[in-house]
Write an enzyme that holds these catalytic residues in place. Structure first.
Site, PDB file in Angstrom:
ATOM      1  N   PHE A   7       0.831  -1.198   0.000  1.00  0.00           N
ATOM      2  CA  PHE A   7       0.000   0.000   0.000  1.00  0.00           C
ATOM      3  C   PHE A   7       0.871   1.255   0.000  1.00  0.00           C
ATOM      4  CE2 PHE A   7      -3.764  -2.365   1.570  1.00  0.00           C
ATOM      5  CZ  PHE A   7      -4.774  -1.690   0.905  1.00  0.00           C
ATOM      6  N   ASP A   8       0.577   2.178  -0.887  1.00  0.00           N
ATOM      7  CA  ASP A   8       1.114   3.527  -0.776  1.00  0.00           C
ATOM      8  C   ASP A   8       0.438   4.189   0.425  1.00  0.00           C
ATOM      9  OD1 ASP A   8       2.338   6.023  -1.563  1.00  0.00           O
ATOM     10  OD2 ASP A   8       0.374   6.604  -2.345  1.00  0.00           O
ATOM     11  N   LEU A   9       1.044   5.251   0.948  1.00  0.00           N
ATOM     12  CA  LEU A   9       0.446   5.936   2.107  1.00  0.00           C
ATOM     13  C   LEU A   9      -0.279   7.221   1.726  1.00  0.00           C
ATOM     14  CD1 LEU A   9       0.047   6.034   5.182  1.00  0.00           C
ATOM     15  CD2 LEU A   9       2.222   7.283   5.337  1.00  0.00           C
ATOM     16  N   ASP A  10       0.452   8.184   1.141  1.00  0.00           N
ATOM     17  CA  ASP A  10      -0.132   9.501   0.882  1.00  0.00           C
ATOM     18  C   ASP A  10      -1.125   9.475  -0.261  1.00  0.00           C
ATOM     19  OD1 ASP A  10       1.137  10.930   2.902  1.00  0.00           O
ATOM     20  OD2 ASP A  10       2.966  11.107   1.727  1.00  0.00           O
ATOM     21  N   ASP A 179      -2.070   5.677  -5.586  1.00  0.00           N
ATOM     22  CA  ASP A 179      -2.742   6.711  -6.378  1.00  0.00           C
ATOM     23  C   ASP A 179      -1.875   7.293  -7.479  1.00  0.00           C
ATOM     24  OD1 ASP A 179      -1.171   8.083  -4.228  1.00  0.00           O
ATOM     25  OD2 ASP A 179      -1.918   9.864  -5.271  1.00  0.00           O
TER      26      ASP A 179
END
Length: 228
Positions: A7-10, A179
């Site tokens: 998972f990306d965070l931002d 994203d």
């Protein structure tokens, strides 16, 4: 069958747009600068452009931090220290967190069934503070921050390091959700794993980076995983 989810965070789990506006406003207000929508949008534009230069290996992380404010202040014709502003901005960015809609729910739904890992290009001090505030570190079996790893997404080296830390790792059992087409999706393609573009802003894909799957809300991820 998917076992590992990166998972990306931002702007995938935590809402960086809100955090950015709040931190920028507080920092500039401390310097006596009134903030409006134009200043926020211009800063965001410069910030994104400098991070893309970092992804391409054109500049360093420290140059990203300073350049974005230098460009903004040059445009606004303000005699303000970019270095001082960077310090104030990061101090404020470390405070609190804002979730993307559905983020806590999808993490709770997935973390007992899959091996979740966090992959972020953000600054370690900032990400550590926000993760602690959000209380979600327990959901991840590993947290990989590019500042610590020594290279950024989408570089293959970043992912190779992450994979080396995952027990019994197999590319065909791994997927990345993020994203950003230029860092998350391109990075996943470079690394030879499946990709899910979290396109919650409804952006057009005008480049040649093609994700395997596209979702507009985090709640759609479960159906994608169930189909694999």
């Amino acid at each position: 069958m998917i076992k590992n989810i990166l998972f990306d965070l931002d702007d995938t789990i935590l809402d960086f747009k809100i955090a950015e506006r709040v931190a920028l406003t507080k920092a500039l207000n401390e310097l006596g600068i009134s903030v409006d929508d134009y200043i926020v949008s211009q800063y965001s534009k410069y910030n994104i452009s400098q991070w893309k230069r970092l992804e391409l290996g054109e500049i360093t992380r420290e140059q990203v931090k300073v350049n974005r404010f230098k460009l903004l202040f040059d445009e606004l014709k303000l005699d303000v220290s970019p270095e001082r502003t960077t310090a104030l901005y990061e101090d404020n960015l470390c405070i609190g967190h804002y979730f993307i809609d559905g983020a806590p729910e999808i993490l709770e739904a997935l973390y007992e069934q899959y091996n979740l890992y966090l992959v972020s290009n953000g600054a370690k001090r900032v990400q550590d503070s926000r993760l602690e505030s959000a209380g979600i570190s327990r959901c991840f079996k590993g947290i990989f921050i590019s500042e610590v790893v020594g290279c950024e997404k989408p570089n293959r080296e970043f992912f190779d390091y992450c994979f080396s830390q995952i027990q019994d790792f197999k590319r065909e059992e791994t997927i990345i959700i993020g994203d950003s087409l230029s860092s998350d999706i391109k990075g996943g393609i470079n690394a030879g794993i499946k990709t899910v573009w979290f396109n919650h802003r409804g952006d057009d894909n005008s480049n040649d980076t093609t994700p395997d799957y596209v979702v507009k809300h985090l709640s759609e991820i479960k159906a994608v995983l169930d189909a694999l």
